[in-house]
Design a protein around this motif. Structure first.
Motif, mmCIF file in Angstrom:
data_model
loop_
_atom_site.group_PDB
_atom_site.id
_atom_site.type_symbol
_atom_site.label_atom_id
_atom_site.label_comp_id
_atom_site.label_asym_id
_atom_site.label_seq_id
_atom_site.Cartn_x
_atom_site.Cartn_y
_atom_site.Cartn_z
ATOM 1 N N ILE A 293 0.793 -1.109 -0.050
ATOM 2 C CA ILE A 293 0.100 -0.163 0.046
ATOM 3 C C ILE A 293 1.040 1.374 -0.383
ATOM 4 O O ILE A 293 1.682 1.491 1.004
ATOM 5 N N PRO A 294 0.840 1.972 -1.135
ATOM 6 C CA PRO A 294 1.718 3.155 -1.083
ATOM 7 C C PRO A 294 1.167 4.332 0.138
ATOM 8 O O PRO A 294 -0.059 4.382 0.366
ATOM 9 N N THR A 295 2.180 5.074 0.719
ATOM 10 C CA THR A 295 1.652 5.708 1.714
ATOM 11 C C THR A 295 2.611 6.945 1.568
ATOM 12 O O THR A 295 3.431 7.278 1.022
ATOM 13 N N SER A 296 2.185 7.982 2.540
ATOM 14 C CA SER A 296 3.059 9.263 2.824
ATOM 15 C C SER A 296 3.057 9.473 4.522
ATOM 16 O O SER A 296 2.080 9.433 5.057
ATOM 17 N N ARG A 297 4.228 10.144 5.108
ATOM 18 C CA ARG A 297 4.225 10.693 6.351
ATOM 19 C C ARG A 297 3.274 11.919 6.085
ATOM 20 O O ARG A 297 2.554 12.138 7.417
ATOM 21 N N ALA A 298 3.232 12.985 5.037
ATOM 22 C CA ALA A 298 2.203 13.914 5.233
ATOM 23 C C ALA A 298 0.802 13.561 5.322
ATOM 24 O O ALA A 298 0.135 14.083 6.146
ATOM 25 N N GLY A 299 0.358 12.486 4.709
ATOM 26 C CA GLY A 299 -0.981 11.930 4.740
ATOM 27 C C GLY A 299 -1.114 11.589 6.296
ATOM 28 O O GLY A 299 -2.267 11.622 6.778
ATOM 29 N N ALA A 300 -0.090 10.733 6.913
ATOM 30 C CA ALA A 300 -0.510 10.448 8.227
ATOM 31 C C ALA A 300 -0.668 11.328 9.189
ATOM 32 O O ALA A 300 -1.374 11.239 10.164
ATOM 33 N N PRO A 307 -4.524 5.116 12.132
ATOM 34 C CA PRO A 307 -3.303 4.377 11.543
ATOM 35 C C PRO A 307 -3.387 4.119 10.355
ATOM 36 O O PRO A 307 -2.314 3.947 9.389
ATOM 37 N N TYR A 308 -4.373 4.190 9.454
ATOM 38 C CA TYR A 308 -4.651 4.245 8.075
ATOM 39 C C TYR A 308 -4.395 5.512 7.362
ATOM 40 O O TYR A 308 -4.507 5.543 6.221
ATOM 41 N N ALA A 309 -4.366 6.795 8.175
ATOM 42 C CA ALA A 309 -3.949 7.858 7.323
ATOM 43 C C ALA A 309 -3.131 8.111 6.581
ATOM 44 O O ALA A 309 -2.747 8.760 5.454
ATOM 45 N N LYS A 310 -1.945 7.088 6.633
ATOM 46 C CA LYS A 310 -0.690 7.367 5.739
ATOM 47 C C LYS A 310 -1.113 6.681 4.493
ATOM 48 O O LYS A 310 -0.526 7.100 3.599
ATOM 49 N N GLU A 311 -2.193 6.156 4.437
ATOM 50 C CA GLU A 311 -2.796 5.656 2.942
ATOM 51 C C GLU A 311 -3.521 6.785 2.333
ATOM 52 O O GLU A 311 -3.890 6.495 0.999
ATOM 53 N N PHE A 312 -3.951 7.865 2.652
ATOM 54 C CA PHE A 312 -4.796 8.741 2.032
ATOM 55 C C PHE A 312 -3.870 9.124 0.775
ATOM 56 O O PHE A 312 -2.721 9.394 0.746
ATOM 57 N N THR A 313 -4.696 9.500 -0.256
ATOM 58 C CA THR A 313 -4.374 9.920 -1.530
ATOM 59 C C THR A 313 -4.841 11.300 -1.992
ATOM 60 O O THR A 313 -4.817 11.674 -3.051
ATOM 61 N N ALA A 314 -6.043 11.796 -1.124
ATOM 62 C CA ALA A 314 -6.767 12.935 -1.266
ATOM 63 C C ALA A 314 -6.827 13.925 -0.139
ATOM 64 O O ALA A 314 -6.778 13.404 0.981
ATOM 65 N N ALA A 315 -6.936 15.164 -0.354
ATOM 66 C CA ALA A 315 -6.755 15.978 0.628
ATOM 67 C C ALA A 315 -7.973 15.858 1.668
ATOM 68 O O ALA A 315 -8.037 16.364 2.619
ATOM 69 N N TRP A 316 -9.182 15.443 0.970
ATOM 70 C CA TRP A 316 -10.142 15.110 1.796
ATOM 71 C C TRP A 316 -10.416 13.769 2.555
ATOM 72 O O TRP A 316 -11.383 13.104 2.713
ATOM 73 N N LYS A 317 -9.207 13.528 2.706
ATOM 74 C CA LYS A 317 -8.967 12.597 3.862
ATOM 75 C C LYS A 317 -9.607 10.871 3.662
ATOM 76 O O LYS A 317 -10.517 10.597 4.275
ATOM 77 N N GLY A 335 6.957 2.045 -3.866
ATOM 78 C CA GLY A 335 5.881 2.854 -4.178
ATOM 79 C C GLY A 335 5.665 3.978 -2.922
ATOM 80 O O GLY A 335 6.242 3.909 -1.847
ATOM 81 N N ALA A 336 5.000 4.957 -3.389
ATOM 82 C CA ALA A 336 4.654 5.746 -2.493
ATOM 83 C C ALA A 336 3.476 6.819 -2.790
ATOM 84 O O ALA A 336 3.111 6.695 -4.145
ATOM 85 N N VAL A 337 2.940 7.634 -2.103
ATOM 86 C CA VAL A 337 2.205 8.827 -2.496
ATOM 87 C C VAL A 337 3.009 10.119 -2.174
ATOM 88 O O VAL A 337 3.554 10.380 -1.231
ATOM 89 N N PHE A 338 2.859 10.756 -3.384
ATOM 90 C CA PHE A 338 3.828 12.052 -3.506
ATOM 91 C C PHE A 338 2.934 12.967 -2.879
ATOM 92 O O PHE A 338 2.205 13.619 -3.148
ATOM 93 N N TRP A 339 3.084 13.145 -1.191
ATOM 94 C CA TRP A 339 2.745 14.302 -0.631
ATOM 95 C C TRP A 339 3.798 14.792 0.469
ATOM 96 O O TRP A 339 3.954 14.536 1.354
ATOM 97 N N PRO A 340 4.421 15.785 0.122
ATOM 98 C CA PRO A 340 5.504 16.360 0.998
ATOM 99 C C PRO A 340 4.994 16.960 1.992
ATOM 100 O O PRO A 340 3.782 17.680 2.231
#
Length: 370
Positions: A293-300, A307-317, A335-340
């Protein structure tokens, strides 16, 4: 190795201001594509230049049939120009583009507001003009367009056991019999696009199902989202795809084992808006590898207690955007979510929808194996 990505870029007509009087036959989107100066488009191009996918699906890129005014202009005026001193241009010589149902006028009053307007909720797929919220596939590798399949015209009623919307008060069908027999299932389109990486073929299964909201208690969009996802799941196996036909009349499903499902699927196993089982059918399919599952620290950091917020791919959570490879033919390397993160100098690329999009680019690095 091949890097494959999906990115809902929010590049649709209504997002852009009119800066000057337009030439006859042109559009606001076409104007901004032609200038190379629109900052949102520059940021989207920079994200692509930084992540450098070999194959990428762009959702919500309005369908412009004249490529010179649409996707080719984006390539020439944005992607082919380095958008920052630390990045290089990126070139996609191979493109797949096809019409979508969004904004394509129908003769029916699908939303039952008393007026068959032909647009909005009365179009074959929601849209205020033909081609709104379209999609385009960009590739560094050759595309076999002759064998590509589109399922734009497949009728919802032709799916066995389709989840037909009903009036909650009367339990009678929401759509008249004539409407139900005519209504297309895909809110945009479903594509099977063969991409050739050397002698190996990847079936790119591209789509953008309708959001399961913006309707009423009849839940017609939620049911449609479920069945759009089911269409993809059924397409993967011979025994479940016998009812499916493409826009050329060819029947059946996938003709190969190596595939990648791409797109803004507007569904999540954690969302109450998603019809139960919609995403599980894909994620748990025996041919789909959903383990990575691609993730990002910014999403988290958006909702730290989840715990699954790191999987977010949209600003609307939500996790809405997916790159799902087949179990056969690939090893997932990364893999990753590009979310600086907010303290990153690259945060400027995602700080708002106006900066780039309310979605984030999602990518996987795949090793192709026999």
């Amino acid at each position: 190795m091949v890097r494959i990505a999906t990115f809902n870029v929010s590049m649709e007509e209504e997002n852009y201001p009119i800066e000057q009087e337009l030439e006859k036959g042109s559009s606001v989107l076409q104007y901004h594509l032609s200038t190379g100066r629109n900052q949102q488009m520059r940021n989207i191009a920079e994200i692509l230049q930084r992540t450098r996918p070999d194959i990428v699906l762009l959702n919500e890129f309005d369908f412009i049939e004249d490529r010179s005014k649409g996707v080719d202009a984006f390539q020439q005026n944005y992607l082919s120009i380095a958008q920052h001193e630390s990045v290089s241009p990126i070139n996609y010589p191979h493109i797949f583009l096809a019409p979508t149902n969004t904004g394509a006028p129908s003769p029916y009053d699908f939303d039952q507001d008393g007026v068959a307007s032909g647009v909005g909720g009365d179009a074959w797929g929601f849209g205020k003009y033909p081609g709104q919220y379209g999609m385009v596939l960009l590739s560094r590798f050759p595309i076999n367009k002759e064998e590509a399949r589109t399922l734009q015209l497949f009728k919802w009623s032709d799916m066995p056991g389709a989840l037909q919307p009903k009036h909650p008060e009367t339990n009678q069908p929401w759509f008249s019999q004539e409407q139900w027999q005519a209504l297309r299932l895909s809110s945009k389109s479903h594509w099977d696009v063969p991409v050739m990486v050397g002698e190996k073929r990847i079936h790119v299964l591209a789509q953008h199902p309708t959001p399961p909201v913006f309707d009423g208690p009849e839940n017609r969009n939620g049911l449609r989202n479920h069945d759009e996802l089911r269409l993809t799941a059924d397409y993967l196996s011979e025994e479940t795809s016998t009812y499916i036909y493409d826009d050329k009349g060819n029947r059946g499903g996938l003709s190969g084992d190596r595939f990648v499902i791409l797109g803004d699927l507007n569904a999540s196993i954690y969302s109450d808006a998603t019809y139960p089982g919609a995403m599980e059918r894909l994620l748990n399919h025996p041919k789909v590898n959903s383990d990575f599952i691609p993730t990002s620290r910014a999403g988290a950091a958006v909702v730290p207690e989840l715990p699954y917020a790191k999987e977010f791919t949209a600003a609307w959570k939500s996790r809405a955007d997916y790159v799902l490879p087949s179990k056969s033919g690939f090893n997932v390397i990364d893999g990753a979510v590009f979310w600086p993160e907010k303290n990153s100098p690259l945060y400027r690329l995602v700080e708002s929808r106006e900066a780039s999009s309310d979605h984030r680019l999602v990518w996987l690095e795949l090793e192709m194996v026999d």
